[in-house]
Design a protein around this motif. Structure first.
Motif, mmCIF file in Angstrom:
data_model
loop_
_atom_site.group_PDB
_atom_site.id
_atom_site.type_symbol
_atom_site.label_atom_id
_atom_site.label_comp_id
_atom_site.label_asym_id
_atom_site.label_seq_id
_atom_site.Cartn_x
_atom_site.Cartn_y
_atom_site.Cartn_z
ATOM 1 N N ALA A 148 0.841 -1.198 0.000
ATOM 2 C CA ALA A 148 0.000 0.000 0.000
ATOM 3 C C ALA A 148 0.877 1.249 0.000
ATOM 4 N N SER A 149 1.985 1.217 0.750
ATOM 5 C CA SER A 149 2.825 2.418 0.827
ATOM 6 C C SER A 149 3.625 2.635 -0.459
ATOM 7 N N SER A 150 4.177 1.566 -1.039
ATOM 8 C CA SER A 150 4.955 1.777 -2.268
ATOM 9 C C SER A 150 4.054 2.196 -3.426
ATOM 10 N N LEU A 151 2.833 1.695 -3.425
ATOM 11 C CA LEU A 151 1.896 2.099 -4.476
ATOM 12 C C LEU A 151 1.558 3.582 -4.325
ATOM 13 N N THR A 152 1.501 4.029 -3.084
ATOM 14 C CA THR A 152 1.150 5.424 -2.821
ATOM 15 C C THR A 152 2.330 6.360 -3.092
ATOM 16 N N THR A 153 3.529 5.947 -2.635
ATOM 17 C CA THR A 153 4.662 6.884 -2.679
ATOM 18 C C THR A 153 5.623 6.685 -3.851
ATOM 19 N N HIS A 154 5.662 5.467 -4.435
ATOM 20 C CA HIS A 154 6.694 5.186 -5.441
ATOM 21 C C HIS A 154 6.160 4.710 -6.780
ATOM 22 N N THR A 155 4.865 4.849 -7.014
ATOM 23 C CA THR A 155 4.304 4.349 -8.275
ATOM 24 C C THR A 155 3.509 5.452 -8.962
ATOM 25 N N ALA A 156 3.901 5.782 -10.183
ATOM 26 C CA ALA A 156 3.238 6.865 -10.924
ATOM 27 C C ALA A 156 1.789 6.488 -11.245
ATOM 28 N N ASP A 157 0.954 7.519 -11.346
ATOM 29 C CA ASP A 157 -0.481 7.299 -11.564
ATOM 30 C C ASP A 157 -0.785 6.567 -12.872
ATOM 31 N N ASP A 158 -0.010 6.864 -13.926
ATOM 32 C CA ASP A 158 -0.299 6.223 -15.220
ATOM 33 C C ASP A 158 -0.144 4.707 -15.122
ATOM 34 N N ILE A 159 0.755 4.250 -14.283
ATOM 35 C CA ILE A 159 0.948 2.804 -14.104
ATOM 36 C C ILE A 159 -0.259 2.210 -13.382
ATOM 37 N N LYS A 160 -0.682 2.884 -12.323
ATOM 38 C CA LYS A 160 -1.806 2.370 -11.525
ATOM 39 C C LYS A 160 -3.124 2.395 -12.294
ATOM 40 N N SER A 161 -3.234 3.320 -13.244
ATOM 41 C CA SER A 161 -4.505 3.375 -13.985
ATOM 42 C C SER A 161 -4.511 2.413 -15.180
ATOM 43 N N TRP A 162 -3.338 2.037 -15.673
ATOM 44 C CA TRP A 162 -3.304 1.177 -16.859
ATOM 45 C C TRP A 162 -3.182 -0.312 -16.507
ATOM 46 N N TYR A 163 -2.371 -0.618 -15.497
ATOM 47 C CA TYR A 163 -2.112 -2.016 -15.154
ATOM 48 C C TYR A 163 -2.909 -2.453 -13.917
ATOM 49 N N THR A 164 -3.291 -3.714 -13.903
ATOM 50 C CA THR A 164 -4.016 -4.242 -12.738
ATOM 51 C C THR A 164 -3.066 -4.319 -11.545
ATOM 52 N N ILE A 165 -3.590 -3.984 -10.394
ATOM 53 C CA ILE A 165 -2.757 -3.908 -9.185
ATOM 54 C C ILE A 165 -3.035 -5.091 -8.255
ATOM 55 N N TRP A 166 -1.932 -5.656 -7.771
ATOM 56 C CA TRP A 166 -2.000 -6.701 -6.743
ATOM 57 C C TRP A 166 -1.495 -6.023 -5.468
ATOM 58 N N LEU A 167 -2.416 -5.672 -4.618
ATOM 59 C CA LEU A 167 -2.111 -4.908 -3.406
ATOM 60 C C LEU A 167 -1.662 -5.823 -2.275
ATOM 61 N N ALA A 168 -0.520 -5.473 -1.670
ATOM 62 C CA ALA A 168 -0.075 -6.176 -0.469
ATOM 63 C C ALA A 168 -0.307 -5.275 0.728
ATOM 64 N N HIS A 169 -1.172 -5.693 1.611
ATOM 65 C CA HIS A 169 -1.454 -4.919 2.812
ATOM 66 C C HIS A 169 -1.970 -5.887 3.869
ATOM 67 N N TRP A 170 -1.088 -6.192 4.847
ATOM 68 C CA TRP A 170 -1.394 -7.255 5.812
ATOM 69 C C TRP A 170 -2.173 -6.715 7.000
ATOM 70 N N VAL A 171 -3.389 -6.379 6.734
ATOM 71 C CA VAL A 171 -4.286 -5.828 7.765
ATOM 72 C C VAL A 171 -5.669 -6.457 7.583
ATOM 73 N N ASP A 172 -6.516 -6.289 8.605
ATOM 74 C CA ASP A 172 -7.867 -6.838 8.501
ATOM 75 C C ASP A 172 -8.690 -6.067 7.476
ATOM 76 N N LYS A 173 -8.459 -4.747 7.461
ATOM 77 C CA LYS A 173 -9.231 -3.909 6.553
ATOM 78 C C LYS A 173 -8.289 -2.873 5.966
ATOM 79 N N THR A 174 -8.080 -2.920 4.654
ATOM 80 C CA THR A 174 -7.117 -1.985 4.064
ATOM 81 C C THR A 174 -7.745 -0.611 3.849
ATOM 82 N N ASN A 175 -6.911 0.422 4.060
ATOM 83 C CA ASN A 175 -7.391 1.778 3.801
ATOM 84 C C ASN A 175 -6.794 2.317 2.494
#
Ligand SMILES: [Zn+2]
Ligand SMILES: [Zn+2]
Length: 392
Positions: free
Chosen positions: A287-314
């Protein structure tokens, strides 16, 4: 109201439907019966699904034709109340019948059924009395009250594994309710860095019919190195078929130290190369690398596999798979295993697009034929409905 049209009538009934599409296919030139309400609801379905096209594979059937394709001769198709359809999205690919059934329910078609195992063809009708919801793949016992609950009630539960998980008993994994697996194919840019258990895991999961994806762990410090990694990854997965996406996994600290711009350039280089080789490729990230180290064009074009080891991700961005735990227990695997939840019907999307090895070697969507009919007999609210569903 049921309207009657001459055989040669080509009236445009609505923006997207013409009388001729509903003609009986028995070969005789007789009239066509079509319900106004059917057309009205089909237009609503077209708009709701944002279709590029809806193909009517079977509309009106005369009594004889209905019997010829195995029906009773009195079903909804013979009354002008029914259509078997295939809906296409803006990408030109068929929309899953699971989605079509849910939207048809919203629009209040009174008869709705998925017709084939490919989940591409859907029967819809505006029968005057009662309600019938079905999924012909699972026979009559699965007739349901709510398609959302029926199809969407359970997201796919999955795992991701590598050599670190040891020898896996995939039969036990399957029996424990695992619906998909993302398997590490290897790391870095040398062929010898293929994951030692990749072949074994791939074969094991496939043998149990578990949908499979793959990922490549990166050490690339430049876009050029990322392209070399992509080349090795492509050579390792060559000839295999993946129902799930294949992913780029960048998570080394020294890579993040390069900064967002360079990290994004590295990601783009790998993703573009694998994408252009015919793969449905995505990005794995915390969740943090997607937020801080990944450009928006990548997140909007490619499918994301989110790693966030919590009960409920924010995490507020879009993602197709969520890795929610690294400490799962699954039968057939010693020790902890990563657990994932998938929110998209990737197998349908990927096979529909012919990506991930499903192009030339896979069975294309079977062309519907009149002989592919299915017996239907159900009781809804004490009323018995019987007949045949026909794919064509
Ligand atoms: Zn006919
Ligand atoms: Zn039908």
């Amino acid at each position: 109201m049921i309207q009657k049209y001459d055989f040669n009538d080509t009236t445009q009934l609505s923006p997207h439907f013409n009388v001729k599409e509903f003609r009986c296919k028995c070969g005789k030139e007789h009239e066509t019966l079509i319900s106004d309400e059917l057309i009205e609801k089909l237009e609503k379905l077209y708009a709701t699904l944002n279709c590029s096209q809806i193909i009517v594979t079977s509309g009106y059937r005369c009594e004889q034709h209905d019997k010829n394709v195995g029906g009773s001769g009195t079903g909804q198709h013979t009354l002008g109340n029914a259509a078997d359809i295939c809906c296409y999205g803006q990408d030109g690919q068929p929309i899953s019948s699971k989605v079509v059934c849910c939207k048809a329910q919203d629009i209040e078609f009174r008869g709705i059924a998925n017709i084939t195992a490919a989940y591409i063809y859907t029967h819809v009708d505006v029968r005057p009395n009662g309600k019938w919801y079905g999924d012909e793949v699972h026979s009559n016992s699965t007739v349901t009250d709510d398609f959302y609950k029926y199809f969407g009630g359970e997201d796919m539960k999955g795992i991701d594994v590598s050599v670190h998980n040891g020898n896996i008993d995939w039969g036990k994994v399957k029996a424990d309710g695992i619906d998909f697996a993302i398997i590490r194919a290897g790391f870095g840019r040398l062929e010898k860095q293929k994951d030692e258990k990749f072949e074994q895991n791939y074969a094991g999961a496939k043998a149990e019919g578990i949908p499979v994806g793959a990922y490549w762990y990166s050490y690339a410090m430049t876009p050029e190195e990322a392209e070399l990694e992509a080349d090795v990854f492509l050579s390792v997965i060559k000839g295999k078929q993946f129902e799930m996406p294949v992913y780029f996994d960048l998570e080394e600290k020294k890579q993040f130290d390069l900064g967002k711009e360079q990290v994004s350039a590295i990601m783009r280089a790998f993703l573009k190369k694998v994408e252009s080789a015919g793969y449905f490729v995505g990005l794995y990230g915390s969740a943090s690398s997607l937020t801080t180290h990944t450009a928006d064009d990548i997140k909007s074009w490619y499918t994301i596999w989110l790693a966030h080891w919590v009960d409920k991700t924010n995490y507020s961005g879009a993602y197709g798979i969520w890795q929610h735990s690294e400490k799962g227990k699954v039968a057939g695997i010693n020790g902890n295993v990563d657990l994932d939840i998938c929110y998209k019907d990737f197998p349908t999307i990927i096979k529909g697009k012919g990506l991930n090895g499903w192009g030339k070697t896979a069975n294309p969507t079977p062309a519907p034929t009149d002989n592919d009919s299915i017996s239907v007999e159900v009781t809804v609210d004490g009323k018995k409905y019987s007949g045949k569903l026909n794919k064509s």
